[in-house]
Motif scaffolding. Structure first.
Motif, mmCIF file in Angstrom:
data_model
loop_
_atom_site.group_PDB
_atom_site.id
_atom_site.type_symbol
_atom_site.label_atom_id
_atom_site.label_comp_id
_atom_site.label_asym_id
_atom_site.label_seq_id
_atom_site.Cartn_x
_atom_site.Cartn_y
_atom_site.Cartn_z
ATOM 1 N N ALA A 126 0.837 -1.199 0.000
ATOM 2 C CA ALA A 126 0.000 0.000 0.000
ATOM 3 C C ALA A 126 0.872 1.249 0.000
ATOM 4 C CB ALA A 126 -0.918 0.006 1.217
ATOM 5 N N ALA A 127 0.612 2.135 -0.940
ATOM 6 C CA ALA A 127 1.325 3.414 -1.046
ATOM 7 C C ALA A 127 2.844 3.228 -1.133
ATOM 8 C CB ALA A 127 0.955 4.329 0.109
ATOM 9 N N CYS A 128 3.277 2.153 -1.767
ATOM 10 C CA CYS A 128 4.713 1.855 -1.809
ATOM 11 C C CYS A 128 5.516 2.849 -2.647
ATOM 12 C CB CYS A 128 4.950 0.436 -2.303
ATOM 13 S SG CYS A 128 4.394 0.137 -3.990
ATOM 14 N N SER A 171 2.171 1.599 6.000
ATOM 15 C CA SER A 171 1.016 2.072 5.232
ATOM 16 C C SER A 171 0.033 0.923 5.099
ATOM 17 C CB SER A 171 1.452 2.559 3.857
ATOM 18 O OG SER A 171 2.288 3.678 3.974
ATOM 19 N N LYS A 172 -1.213 1.171 5.456
ATOM 20 C CA LYS A 172 -2.254 0.140 5.419
ATOM 21 C C LYS A 172 -3.082 0.291 4.152
ATOM 22 C CE LYS A 172 -1.653 -1.443 9.659
ATOM 23 N NZ LYS A 172 -1.582 -2.783 10.121
ATOM 24 N N LEU A 173 -3.450 -0.828 3.545
ATOM 25 C CA LEU A 173 -4.274 -0.817 2.347
ATOM 26 C C LEU A 173 -5.715 -0.504 2.742
ATOM 27 C CD1 LEU A 173 -4.438 -1.245 -0.682
ATOM 28 C CD2 LEU A 173 -4.916 -3.648 -0.243
ATOM 29 N N ASN A 174 -6.153 0.696 2.436
ATOM 30 C CA ASN A 174 -7.526 1.132 2.667
ATOM 31 C C ASN A 174 -7.808 2.287 1.708
ATOM 32 O OD1 ASN A 174 -10.002 2.013 3.515
ATOM 33 N ND2 ASN A 174 -9.470 2.102 5.675
ATOM 34 N N PRO A 175 -8.259 1.981 0.483
ATOM 35 C CA PRO A 175 -8.455 3.034 -0.501
ATOM 36 C C PRO A 175 -9.487 4.081 -0.081
ATOM 37 C CG PRO A 175 -9.032 0.881 -1.406
ATOM 38 C CD PRO A 175 -8.564 0.662 -0.019
ATOM 39 N N ASN A 181 -5.138 4.988 1.910
ATOM 40 C CA ASN A 181 -4.011 4.115 2.266
ATOM 41 C C ASN A 181 -3.122 4.759 3.318
ATOM 42 O OD1 ASN A 181 -4.857 2.182 0.394
ATOM 43 N ND2 ASN A 181 -3.665 3.120 -1.227
#
Length: 149
Positions: A13-15, A91-95, A99
């Motif tokens: 996420a957001a890499c 960073s957590k995947l949450n669109p 994120n």
């Protein structure tokens, strides 16, 4: 003075986006949650940086850009003291919430409540963007055939 080491753990996420780390500062040029802050530095995915900070109780903030600071931001409170501080996060995947970058080990109920509030705000922003996109798409879809005739 003491050292603050911030580590951003590797995540998909957001890499590709750098996380900006801000610290509470009366002479800062950015306002986050009603607190004047200054930029400490930027962190890439799976990197760590060390910064010099004061010995008082301070808040640090992690966000991607100034535009999303209202809903895609996390806060960590550094206690008063002389010893060096190490903080990590991911960073957590949450669109729906952009994120967000979350610090590890946050147990303060006020900070956890802010996270939930920001998730709701992010969802509202996402819904507004979809609605505006649908209206624009419908408007172009109905007017384009008329213009091409």
């Amino acid at each position: 003075m003491r050292n603050l080491t911030v580590t951003r753990r590797k995540a998909f996420a957001a890499c590709l986006v750098e996380v900006k780390i801000y610290i509470e500062d009366e002479n800062g040029d950015t306002e986050i949650d009603g607190i004047k802050c200054r930029l400490l530095g930027k962190l890439k995915n799976n990197k760590s940086k060390t910064f010099q900070i004061g010995t008082g109780r301070l808040k640090i903030f992690a966000l991607y850009d100034k535009l999303s600071r209202g809903y895609c931001c996390d806060t960590y409170i550094i206690p008063e003291g002389e010893e060096d501080v190490c903080v990590s996060g991911v960073s957590k995947l949450n669109p729906f919430a952009g994120n967000p970058f979350y610090f590890d080990g946050v147990t303060d109920s006020e900070m956890l409540e802010k996270r939930e509030s920001r998730k709701r705000t992010g969802l509202y922003v996402f819904i507004a963007c979809v609605a505006v996109g649908a209206v624009i798409g419908l408007a172009v879809g109905f007017t384009l055939p008329i213009l091409l005739m």
